[in-house]
Write a protein that holds these residues in place. Structure first.
Motif, PDB file in Angstrom:
ATOM      1  N   LEU A 163       0.860  -1.188   0.000  1.00  0.00           N
ATOM      2  CA  LEU A 163       0.000   0.000   0.000  1.00  0.00           C
ATOM      3  C   LEU A 163       0.895   1.237   0.000  1.00  0.00           C
ATOM      4  N   PRO A 164       0.915   2.000  -1.101  1.00  0.00           N
ATOM      5  CA  PRO A 164       1.816   3.164  -1.186  1.00  0.00           C
ATOM      6  C   PRO A 164       1.665   4.145  -0.035  1.00  0.00           C
ATOM      7  N   ILE A 165       0.444   4.258   0.497  1.00  0.00           N
ATOM      8  CA  ILE A 165       0.216   5.239   1.556  1.00  0.00           C
ATOM      9  C   ILE A 165       0.943   4.874   2.838  1.00  0.00           C
ATOM     10  N   PHE A 166       1.223   3.558   3.041  1.00  0.00           N
ATOM     11  CA  PHE A 166       1.872   3.102   4.275  1.00  0.00           C
ATOM     12  C   PHE A 166       3.376   2.887   4.124  1.00  0.00           C
ATOM     13  N   SER A 167       3.867   2.724   2.906  1.00  0.00           N
ATOM     14  CA  SER A 167       5.272   2.350   2.720  1.00  0.00           C
ATOM     15  C   SER A 167       5.921   3.197   1.635  1.00  0.00           C
ATOM     16  N   THR A 168       6.876   4.026   2.039  1.00  0.00           N
ATOM     17  CA  THR A 168       7.613   4.821   1.053  1.00  0.00           C
ATOM     18  C   THR A 168       8.480   3.924   0.173  1.00  0.00           C
ATOM     19  N   THR A 169       8.991   2.816   0.756  1.00  0.00           N
ATOM     20  CA  THR A 169       9.806   1.877  -0.027  1.00  0.00           C
ATOM     21  C   THR A 169       8.981   1.255  -1.140  1.00  0.00           C
ATOM     22  N   TYR A 170       7.749   0.864  -0.806  1.00  0.00           N
ATOM     23  CA  TYR A 170       6.878   0.264  -1.814  1.00  0.00           C
ATOM     24  C   TYR A 170       6.482   1.304  -2.868  1.00  0.00           C
ATOM     25  N   ARG A 171       6.217   2.517  -2.435  1.00  0.00           N
ATOM     26  CA  ARG A 171       5.853   3.592  -3.360  1.00  0.00           C
ATOM     27  C   ARG A 171       6.995   3.859  -4.349  1.00  0.00           C
ATOM     28  N   ARG A 172       8.206   3.882  -3.828  1.00  0.00           N
ATOM     29  CA  ARG A 172       9.380   4.103  -4.676  1.00  0.00           C
ATOM     30  C   ARG A 172       9.578   2.917  -5.636  1.00  0.00           C
ATOM     31  N   ALA A 173       9.315   1.709  -5.143  1.00  0.00           N
ATOM     32  CA  ALA A 173       9.471   0.511  -5.971  1.00  0.00           C
ATOM     33  C   ALA A 173       8.463   0.486  -7.118  1.00  0.00           C
ATOM     34  N   ILE A 174       7.213   0.881  -6.834  1.00  0.00           N
ATOM     35  CA  ILE A 174       6.183   0.911  -7.874  1.00  0.00           C
ATOM     36  C   ILE A 174       6.547   1.930  -8.961  1.00  0.00           C
ATOM     37  N   LYS A 175       7.068   3.075  -8.541  1.00  0.00           N
ATOM     38  CA  LYS A 175       7.486   4.098  -9.501  1.00  0.00           C
ATOM     39  C   LYS A 175       8.627   3.581 -10.373  1.00  0.00           C
ATOM     40  N   ALA A 176       9.589   2.914  -9.745  1.00  0.00           N
ATOM     41  CA  ALA A 176      10.717   2.361 -10.499  1.00  0.00           C
ATOM     42  C   ALA A 176      10.244   1.262 -11.438  1.00  0.00           C
ATOM     43  N   ARG A 177       9.277   0.480 -10.996  1.00  0.00           N
ATOM     44  CA  ARG A 177       8.734  -0.587 -11.828  1.00  0.00           C
ATOM     45  C   ARG A 177       8.122  -0.004 -13.113  1.00  0.00           C
ATOM     46  N   GLY A 178       7.448   1.130 -12.979  1.00  0.00           N
ATOM     47  CA  GLY A 178       6.875   1.789 -14.147  1.00  0.00           C
ATOM     48  C   GLY A 178       7.943   2.217 -15.135  1.00  0.00           C
ATOM     49  N   LYS A 179       9.062   2.733 -14.631  1.00  0.00           N
ATOM     50  CA  LYS A 179      10.154   3.157 -15.516  1.00  0.00           C
ATOM     51  C   LYS A 179      10.783   1.961 -16.233  1.00  0.00           C
ATOM     52  N   VAL A 180      10.958   0.857 -15.500  1.00  0.00           N
ATOM     53  CA  VAL A 180      11.526  -0.343 -16.103  1.00  0.00           C
ATOM     54  C   VAL A 180      10.596  -0.880 -17.187  1.00  0.00           C
ATOM     55  N   ALA A 181       9.300  -0.955 -16.877  1.00  0.00           N
ATOM     56  CA  ALA A 181       8.321  -1.463 -17.839  1.00  0.00           C
ATOM     57  C   ALA A 181       8.299  -0.594 -19.095  1.00  0.00           C
ATOM     58  N   GLU A 182       8.396   0.719 -18.920  1.00  0.00           N
ATOM     59  CA  GLU A 182       8.391   1.626 -20.066  1.00  0.00           C
ATOM     60  C   GLU A 182       9.622   1.404 -20.949  1.00  0.00           C
ATOM     61  N   ALA A 183      10.791   1.243 -20.307  1.00  0.00           N
ATOM     62  CA  ALA A 183      12.024   1.020 -21.063  1.00  0.00           C
ATOM     63  C   ALA A 183      11.961  -0.300 -21.829  1.00  0.00           C
ATOM     64  N   LEU A 184      11.446  -1.348 -21.190  1.00  0.00           N
ATOM     65  CA  LEU A 184      11.346  -2.648 -21.855  1.00  0.00           C
ATOM     66  C   LEU A 184      10.308  -2.626 -22.971  1.00  0.00           C
ATOM     67  N   SER A 185       9.229  -1.866 -22.767  1.00  0.00           N
ATOM     68  CA  SER A 185       8.191  -1.759 -23.807  1.00  0.00           C
ATOM     69  C   SER A 185       8.755  -1.155 -25.084  1.00  0.00           C
ATOM     70  N   LEU A 186       9.609  -0.152 -24.943  1.00  0.00           N
ATOM     71  CA  LEU A 186      10.236   0.462 -26.116  1.00  0.00           C
ATOM     72  C   LEU A 186      11.106  -0.544 -26.858  1.00  0.00           C
ATOM     73  N   VAL A 187      11.824  -1.374 -26.102  1.00  0.00           N
ATOM     74  CA  VAL A 187      12.665  -2.398 -26.725  1.00  0.00           C
ATOM     75  C   VAL A 187      11.804  -3.398 -27.492  1.00  0.00           C
ATOM     76  N   VAL A 188      10.698  -3.830 -26.870  1.00  0.00           N
ATOM     77  CA  VAL A 188       9.811  -4.809 -27.517  1.00  0.00           C
ATOM     78  C   VAL A 188       9.234  -4.236 -28.810  1.00  0.00           C
ATOM     79  N   ARG A 189       8.796  -2.981 -28.775  1.00  0.00           N
ATOM     80  CA  ARG A 189       8.217  -2.366 -29.979  1.00  0.00           C
ATOM     81  C   ARG A 189       9.255  -2.241 -31.095  1.00  0.00           C
ATOM     82  N   ASP A 190      10.484  -1.852 -30.721  1.00  0.00           N
ATOM     83  CA  ASP A 190      11.553  -1.752 -31.717  1.00  0.00           C
ATOM     84  C   ASP A 190      11.853  -3.114 -32.347  1.00  0.00           C
ATOM     85  N   ARG A 191      11.868  -4.152 -31.512  1.00  0.00           N
ATOM     86  CA  ARG A 191      12.180  -5.480 -32.021  1.00  0.00           C
ATOM     87  C   ARG A 191      11.077  -6.015 -32.918  1.00  0.00           C
ATOM     88  N   ARG A 192       9.825  -5.681 -32.604  1.00  0.00           N
ATOM     89  CA  ARG A 192       8.728  -6.095 -33.491  1.00  0.00           C
ATOM     90  C   ARG A 192       8.914  -5.491 -34.887  1.00  0.00           C
TER      91      ARG A 192
END
Length: 477
Positions: A207-236
């Motif tokens: 729950l982001p409201i209770f854990s700054t570590t989890y909130r930071r992790a979710i944000k980082a997860r979004g950046k990783v997913a975005e970077a990988l999505s660009l790679v997948v689209r380029d490879r297609r």
């Protein structure tokens, strides 16, 4: 305060209902559910934040037996430190049990990660992964990359290194190369930095409201997913014009080779989870193998002798070949013992799909969470003599060798059944090559006392700082 009281009341009611339901359905293994909602989670976390988490298991096994009921991460859980019960859990994936992990892990890895997939999709993805990390692929393609990237990183080492950080660089670069054919660059370094934030969010309150570590992790997860999505689209787009590469992403996009038909989201979740599995666990094993060897000079001396023989035949700057890896017999004893003592994967979570009767006539009710503790078996003196002592020579004894059925049941560092880690052999190769290059090129000393802790992931507290000295070879040697 009112909200807390309401949650406490609801949690207490839920526990009473679960206990009542379990009594109606069968006899639960003995144990304690601890406090409402929290259960015994805090006791487990406190134990696993130390070098010696064994009392959490030992005390309950002494009181209740090797299979007991507890309450972890918000759910009543049947905890097994029994090899027979663990085998039942691992081998009956999809029939009696299904994969089920805490919400923090599920959210950060994504619902299409191999860890969380179920049914036919999991079988397909698992088979595809194994086909890209089998012995033939490692021998013919991956071994050269492993050796090259290990040497490339070691060339930059100075007098003092944080070994765990260096190991993470190596394994992350290897995994990115295997998945997407990227060599080390600024992009891979930025991706790794975000990944480290994602992993910190494992086993936090989801729950982001209770854990700054989890909130930071979710944000980082979004950046990783975005970077990988660009790679997948380029490879297609590359595939559409006939360009191909020999990596895991190519296999996922290959219609004729068993891949294809996957959405971008499925591929991104899949690769994101493989990056976590490929770099976090193997880098920790590398670090702990060096730590254990440093603390056991006789084992280190025998390992050095084995690798000096290989170096003398092959030459220092020549790439290692498959036959060199297969000649590393004592090295595999060190690998096995490191895996057994370190327990990077402490255990696996599952959920009962139906009422399951286990030994002693106990019943795991449908819907109950179960935890098959691999550590509980590996560190049990009944199964391994002097279990808490690092002793690689035990694997030279045929009575304790991997060839015997009993040892196979007792030793499961990569899990088992349909969800056994598909990269198990590759992890062994990476560690073996790393040790070869380390002991033939360097001598070292640990500069500080460093403790191993096991929560939220297995690691050394100070990242294992060592001072190193490059070995000088005699001309003509």
């Amino acid at each position: 305060m009112l909200l807390f009281s309401l949650l406490l009341s609801l949690s207490l009611l839920l526990l009473l209902l679960l206990r009542s339901s379990a009594r109606r359905q069968g006899r639960l293994p003995p144990g304690s559910l601890g406090l409402p909602f929290i259960g015994e989670t805090l006791q487990l976390i406190s134990a696993y934040k130390t070098e010696n988490p064994e009392p959490f298991i030992d005390d309950r096994v002494a009181r209740y037996g090797p299979v007991f009921t507890t309450h972890l991460f918000g759910e009543p859980t049947v905890f097994s430190a029994d090899p027979e019960t663990n085998r039942l859990i691992l081998q009956n994936e999809g029939r009696l049990f299904e994969s089920s992990y805490p919400g923090s892990i599920s959210n950060l890895l994504g619902r299409h990660s191999l860890l969380l997939m179920r049914g036919s999709l999991h079988k397909r993805m698992h088979s595809l992964t194994m086909s890209f990390a089998n012995n033939a692929i490692i021998r013919d393609h991956l071994l050269l990359d492993v050796d090259r990237l290990v040497r490339l990183n070691m060339e930059s080492w100075s007098d003092r290194v944080l070994l765990m950080e260096e190991a993470k660089k190596i394994t992350f670069q290897l995994t990115v190369k295997q998945l997407m054919s990227f060599d080390p660059c600024e992009w891979t370094e930025n991706l790794m930095n975000e990944y480290m934030l994602v992993i910190e969010g494992f086993f936090t309150i989801p729950l982001p409201i209770f854990s700054t570590t989890y909130r930071r992790a979710i944000k980082a997860r979004g950046k990783v997913a975005e970077a990988l999505s660009l790679v997948v689209r380029d490879r297609r787009r590359e595939v559409e014009v006939g360009e191909t590469k020999n990596d895991m992403l190519a296999a996922l996009l290959d219609e004729e080779g068993g891949g294809g038909g996957f959405s971008d989201e499925e591929i991104v979740d899949f690769m994101l989870a493989l990056l976590v599995a490929g770099y976090e666990t193997t880098s920790t094993i590398m670090t702990l193998a060096v730590k254990f060897l440093t603390e056991h000079p006789l084992a280190l001396a025998q390992l050095k002798d084995e690798h000096e023989e290989i170096r003398a035949k092959r030459g220092e700057n020549e790439a290692l070949q498959w036959e060199d890896y297969k000649a590393m017999c004592f090295t595999q004893c060190v690998v096995n013992e490191t895996l057994r003592v370190a327990n990077i994967i402490s255990g696996v979570f599952r959920r009962a799909m139906t009422d399951v009767t286990i030994k002693e006539g106990y019943t795991i009710p449908k819907g109950y969470k179960v935890f098959a503790s691999l550590r509980g078996v590996h560190m049990d003196h009944h199964h391994f003599k002097d279990a808490r002592v690092f002793n690689p020579w035990r694997w030279q004894d045929q009575k304790n060798g991997l060839g015997t059925p009993s040892a196979t049941n007792m030793f499961n560092p990569f899990g088992g059944g349909p969800r056994r880690c598909p990269g198990a052999e590759l992890a062994r190769v990476e560690l073996s090559v790393f040790l070869h290059r380390l002991v033939t090129q360097f001598s070292w000393e640990a500069t500080e006392q460093d403790k191993v802790v096991f929560f939220p992931t297995t690691r050394t507290q100070k990242r294992y700082p060592i001072t190193i000295r490059r070995l000088k070879r005699v001309v003509g040697e």
